[in-house]
Design a protein around this motif. Sequence first.
Motif, PDB file in Angstrom:
ATOM      1  N   TYR A 199      19.955  18.169 -24.325  1.00 20.69           N
ATOM      2  CA  TYR A 199      20.735  18.678 -23.204  1.00 20.69           C
ATOM      3  C   TYR A 199      20.834  17.533 -22.202  1.00 20.69           C
ATOM      4  CZ  TYR A 199      16.207  19.311 -20.896  1.00 20.69           C
ATOM      5  OH  TYR A 199      14.966  19.097 -20.353  1.00 20.69           O
ATOM      6  N   GLN A 200      22.015  17.366 -21.590  1.00 20.89           N
ATOM      7  CA  GLN A 200      22.256  16.213 -20.744  1.00 20.89           C
ATOM      8  C   GLN A 200      23.122  16.620 -19.559  1.00 20.89           C
ATOM      9  OE1 GLN A 200      23.398  12.655 -23.079  1.00 20.89           O
ATOM     10  NE2 GLN A 200      22.953  13.808 -24.947  1.00 20.89           N
ATOM     11  N   HIS A 201      22.852  16.011 -18.403  1.00 21.04           N
ATOM     12  CA  HIS A 201      23.648  16.319 -17.224  1.00 21.04           C
ATOM     13  C   HIS A 201      23.395  15.271 -16.148  1.00 21.04           C
ATOM     14  CE1 HIS A 201      19.743  18.329 -16.651  1.00 21.04           C
ATOM     15  NE2 HIS A 201      19.890  18.058 -15.366  1.00 21.04           N
ATOM     16  N   MET A 202      24.264  15.257 -15.157  1.00 20.21           N
ATOM     17  CA  MET A 202      24.082  14.345 -14.035  1.00 20.21           C
ATOM     18  C   MET A 202      22.937  14.832 -13.162  1.00 20.21           C
ATOM     19  SD  MET A 202      27.790  12.980 -12.756  1.00 20.21           S
ATOM     20  CE  MET A 202      26.972  11.615 -11.917  1.00 20.21           C
ATOM     21  N   ALA A 203      22.098  13.884 -12.757  1.00 24.50           N
ATOM     22  CA  ALA A 203      20.986  14.204 -11.864  1.00 24.50           C
ATOM     23  C   ALA A 203      21.269  13.699 -10.458  1.00 24.50           C
ATOM     24  CB  ALA A 203      19.697  13.590 -12.396  1.00 24.50           C
ATOM     25  N   GLY A 204      22.505  13.295 -10.205  1.00 24.73           N
ATOM     26  CA  GLY A 204      22.907  12.718  -8.936  1.00 24.73           C
ATOM     27  C   GLY A 204      23.850  11.567  -9.210  1.00 24.73           C
ATOM     28  N   PRO A 205      24.429  10.978  -8.188  1.00 29.00           N
ATOM     29  CA  PRO A 205      25.358   9.869  -8.387  1.00 29.00           C
ATOM     30  C   PRO A 205      24.713   8.725  -9.168  1.00 29.00           C
ATOM     31  CG  PRO A 205      25.435  10.653  -6.116  1.00 29.00           C
ATOM     32  CD  PRO A 205      24.275  11.340  -6.762  1.00 29.00           C
ATOM     33  N   GLY A 206      25.368   8.328 -10.257  1.00 26.89           N
ATOM     34  CA  GLY A 206      24.864   7.208 -11.049  1.00 26.89           C
ATOM     35  C   GLY A 206      23.608   7.492 -11.833  1.00 26.89           C
ATOM     36  N   ARG A 207      23.252   8.766 -11.995  1.00 22.30           N
ATOM     37  CA  ARG A 207      22.030   9.142 -12.703  1.00 22.30           C
ATOM     38  C   ARG A 207      22.359  10.145 -13.806  1.00 22.30           C
ATOM     39  NH1 ARG A 207      20.814   5.297 -10.427  1.00 22.30           N
ATOM     40  NH2 ARG A 207      19.052   4.870  -9.036  1.00 22.30           N
ATOM     41  N   TRP A 208      21.843   9.901 -15.005  1.00 26.62           N
ATOM     42  CA  TRP A 208      22.105  10.763 -16.159  1.00 26.62           C
ATOM     43  C   TRP A 208      20.764  11.175 -16.776  1.00 26.62           C
ATOM     44  CZ3 TRP A 208      25.979  13.528 -17.638  1.00 26.62           C
ATOM     45  CH2 TRP A 208      26.116  13.967 -18.962  1.00 26.62           C
ATOM     46  N   THR A 209      20.575  12.477 -16.900  1.00 27.99           N
ATOM     47  CA  THR A 209      19.317  13.028 -17.411  1.00 27.99           C
ATOM     48  C   THR A 209      19.489  13.482 -18.849  1.00 27.99           C
ATOM     49  OG1 THR A 209      18.382  13.707 -15.286  1.00 27.99           O
ATOM     50  CG2 THR A 209      17.741  14.982 -17.194  1.00 27.99           C
ATOM     51  N   VAL A 210      18.498  13.157 -19.675  1.00 29.69           N
ATOM     52  CA  VAL A 210      18.506  13.547 -21.084  1.00 29.69           C
ATOM     53  C   VAL A 210      17.176  14.215 -21.423  1.00 29.69           C
ATOM     54  CG1 VAL A 210      18.745  12.781 -23.477  1.00 29.69           C
ATOM     55  CG2 VAL A 210      19.993  11.579 -21.653  1.00 29.69           C
ATOM     56  N   GLY A 211      17.254  15.419 -21.942  1.00 28.69           N
ATOM     57  CA  GLY A 211      16.086  16.087 -22.492  1.00 28.69           C
ATOM     58  C   GLY A 211      16.330  16.354 -23.961  1.00 28.69           C
ATOM     59  N   ALA A 212      15.315  16.220 -24.780  1.00 26.15           N
ATOM     60  CA  ALA A 212      15.465  16.426 -26.218  1.00 26.15           C
ATOM     61  C   ALA A 212      14.471  17.464 -26.710  1.00 26.15           C
ATOM     62  CB  ALA A 212      15.279  15.107 -26.970  1.00 26.15           C
ATOM     63  N   LEU A 213      14.865  18.200 -27.728  1.00 27.07           N
ATOM     64  CA  LEU A 213      14.022  19.210 -28.341  1.00 27.07           C
ATOM     65  C   LEU A 213      13.566  18.688 -29.692  1.00 27.07           C
ATOM     66  CD1 LEU A 213      16.234  22.325 -27.534  1.00 27.07           C
ATOM     67  CD2 LEU A 213      14.420  21.308 -26.142  1.00 27.07           C
ATOM     68  N   PHE A 214      12.265  18.655 -29.895  1.00 30.81           N
ATOM     69  CA  PHE A 214      11.698  18.112 -31.119  1.00 30.81           C
ATOM     70  C   PHE A 214      10.937  19.191 -31.870  1.00 30.81           C
ATOM     71  CE2 PHE A 214      11.835  14.645 -27.974  1.00 30.81           C
ATOM     72  CZ  PHE A 214      12.690  13.762 -28.636  1.00 30.81           C
ATOM     73  N   ASP A 215      10.435  18.822 -33.052  1.00 31.05           N
ATOM     74  CA  ASP A 215       9.665  19.775 -33.841  1.00 31.05           C
ATOM     75  C   ASP A 215       8.319  20.048 -33.174  1.00 31.05           C
ATOM     76  OD1 ASP A 215       7.662  17.747 -34.798  1.00 31.05           O
ATOM     77  OD2 ASP A 215       9.449  16.923 -35.768  1.00 31.05           O
ATOM     78  N   ASN A 216       7.679  21.116 -33.626  1.00 28.08           N
ATOM     79  CA  ASN A 216       6.418  21.533 -33.020  1.00 28.08           C
ATOM     80  C   ASN A 216       5.334  20.473 -33.126  1.00 28.08           C
ATOM     81  OD1 ASN A 216       7.485  23.979 -32.265  1.00 28.08           O
ATOM     82  ND2 ASN A 216       6.744  25.073 -34.064  1.00 28.08           N
ATOM     83  N   ALA A 217       5.379  19.670 -34.187  1.00 27.09           N
ATOM     84  CA  ALA A 217       4.344  18.654 -34.370  1.00 27.09           C
ATOM     85  C   ALA A 217       4.374  17.619 -33.255  1.00 27.09           C
ATOM     86  CB  ALA A 217       4.514  17.974 -35.723  1.00 27.09           C
ATOM     87  N   THR A 218       5.552  17.404 -32.653  1.00 34.32           N
ATOM     88  CA  THR A 218       5.675  16.424 -31.580  1.00 34.32           C
ATOM     89  C   THR A 218       5.225  16.987 -30.245  1.00 34.32           C
ATOM     90  OG1 THR A 218       7.548  15.387 -32.719  1.00 34.32           O
ATOM     91  CG2 THR A 218       7.291  14.888 -30.375  1.00 34.32           C
ATOM     92  N   LEU A 219       5.524  18.263 -30.006  1.00 33.94           N
ATOM     93  CA  LEU A 219       5.333  18.840 -28.677  1.00 33.94           C
ATOM     94  C   LEU A 219       4.229  19.885 -28.610  1.00 33.94           C
ATOM     95  CD1 LEU A 219       9.110  19.288 -27.783  1.00 33.94           C
ATOM     96  CD2 LEU A 219       7.606  17.404 -27.136  1.00 33.94           C
ATOM     97  N   ALA A 220       3.558  20.152 -29.723  1.00 29.89           N
ATOM     98  CA  ALA A 220       2.503  21.173 -29.738  1.00 29.89           C
ATOM     99  C   ALA A 220       1.434  20.875 -28.702  1.00 29.89           C
ATOM    100  CB  ALA A 220       1.874  21.253 -31.131  1.00 29.89           C
ATOM    101  N   TRP A 221       0.861  21.931 -28.144  1.00 29.66           N
ATOM    102  CA  TRP A 221      -0.130  21.779 -27.069  1.00 29.66           C
ATOM    103  C   TRP A 221      -1.300  20.907 -27.498  1.00 29.66           C
ATOM    104  CZ3 TRP A 221       0.785  22.402 -22.274  1.00 29.66           C
ATOM    105  CH2 TRP A 221      -0.256  22.492 -21.353  1.00 29.66           C
ATOM    106  N   GLU A 222      -1.676  21.023 -28.775  1.00 26.88           N
ATOM    107  CA  GLU A 222      -2.834  20.288 -29.270  1.00 26.88           C
ATOM    108  C   GLU A 222      -2.591  18.779 -29.320  1.00 26.88           C
ATOM    109  OE1 GLU A 222      -2.803  24.407 -30.343  1.00 26.88           O
ATOM    110  OE2 GLU A 222      -1.342  22.821 -30.757  1.00 26.88           O
ATOM    111  N   VAL A 223      -1.341  18.369 -29.302  1.00 25.44           N
ATOM    112  CA  VAL A 223      -1.016  16.936 -29.330  1.00 25.44           C
ATOM    113  C   VAL A 223      -1.518  16.239 -28.070  1.00 25.44           C
ATOM    114  CG1 VAL A 223       0.909  15.282 -29.285  1.00 25.44           C
ATOM    115  CG2 VAL A 223       0.947  17.216 -30.881  1.00 25.44           C
ATOM    116  N   GLY A 224      -1.492  16.956 -26.963  1.00 24.73           N
ATOM    117  CA  GLY A 224      -1.885  16.384 -25.674  1.00 24.73           C
ATOM    118  C   GLY A 224      -0.689  15.851 -24.912  1.00 24.73           C
TER     119      GLY A 224
END
Length: 343
Positions: free
Chosen positions: A233-258
């Motif tokens: 998901y991507q959007h402007m965060a203000g003038p000249g600023r672009w924000t990118v968030g990505a969704l990954f598999d559970n192995a990357t973002l699982a709580w146990e990963v830290g």
Amino acid sequence: MKVAVIGAGVVGLASAAALLDRGHDVVCLDRLGPMAERSTGTSRIFRLAHNSATLIDLARQARAGWTRWSEATGQPLVRDVGCLVSGALTLPWTAAMRKANAPYEIVGADWAELRLPVRKAPDVLLYDVTGGAIETVRTGEYLAGVLGAALRVATVYALEQRDTAARVHTPDGPLDVDAVLIAAGAGTSPLAAQVGIYTPTVLEHHVRFTFATSRGGPLRSWIDQSPGMPSTYQHMAGPGRWTVGALFDNATLAWEVGRDEAVRASREAVVDYVREHLDGVDPTVLDELYCTTMAELGDGFHLRRNGPFTAVYGDNLFKFAPLLGDLLATAVTDGTEDAVDYL
């Protein structure tokens, strides 16, 4: 009624403001202050587009609330830049938009008004004409101003039912109220469990990154699930600023990963994505925003009640904030069934 709202993210603030507007005695408690955790940052995507007509109708009601809040502040709280949706989401979300009779267009990579900082755009995109980008800082300032002295920085460490009323325990002593709304994000589950309400307990790490862009003019918000690349998901965060968030598999973002490892892996993957697929976006990270999310919840929100206690949970809730405030104020003071799901 005397009501305690636990959590001063956008949902807690909106609910407290709606309760005040209805004449109730309200205190909103947060251990860090307003908009300090999941609601932090400078912007969020607003969209009507969802995978169900029900959520689209709810988002349409929320959009009317954003207009009302904007009129109260005297400045727009949603930038009307539209939202583009592409990849695997396009077909089902288009069908839901059609079913809900919501305004949309189908556009292609050669659309003159695409306004995306991308090297090769997807061939087919759903254009949510009502979508845009929410000004989160202005929103938080407005709601905090409405609450005034009703907003307090305090940690809630225990909840207790006393006959038909409730007691909220803080370091400053107990607070007796008629009803409690728990809207504390990652802190909702342990507090709700104390009063017999189950909410999901499995958390994931999430982080989004902001980069400098040389692309002029207002860029559109964008949600993409194209094959062969991260879902973003991507959007402007203000003038000249672009924000990118990505969704990954559970192995990357699982709580146990830290947290540290999840942030490192996310940063590496997002920077590679920006370098390879975006145009006019410098792959140097200017800012990163970390938060926790509920694992596998997706769009939608849920209310659970037990006696004088109501808990709300879900994901991607910011866009629904004005509507959620009204719904929760009604649920807390008038009473609803024990479980309500908006999906």
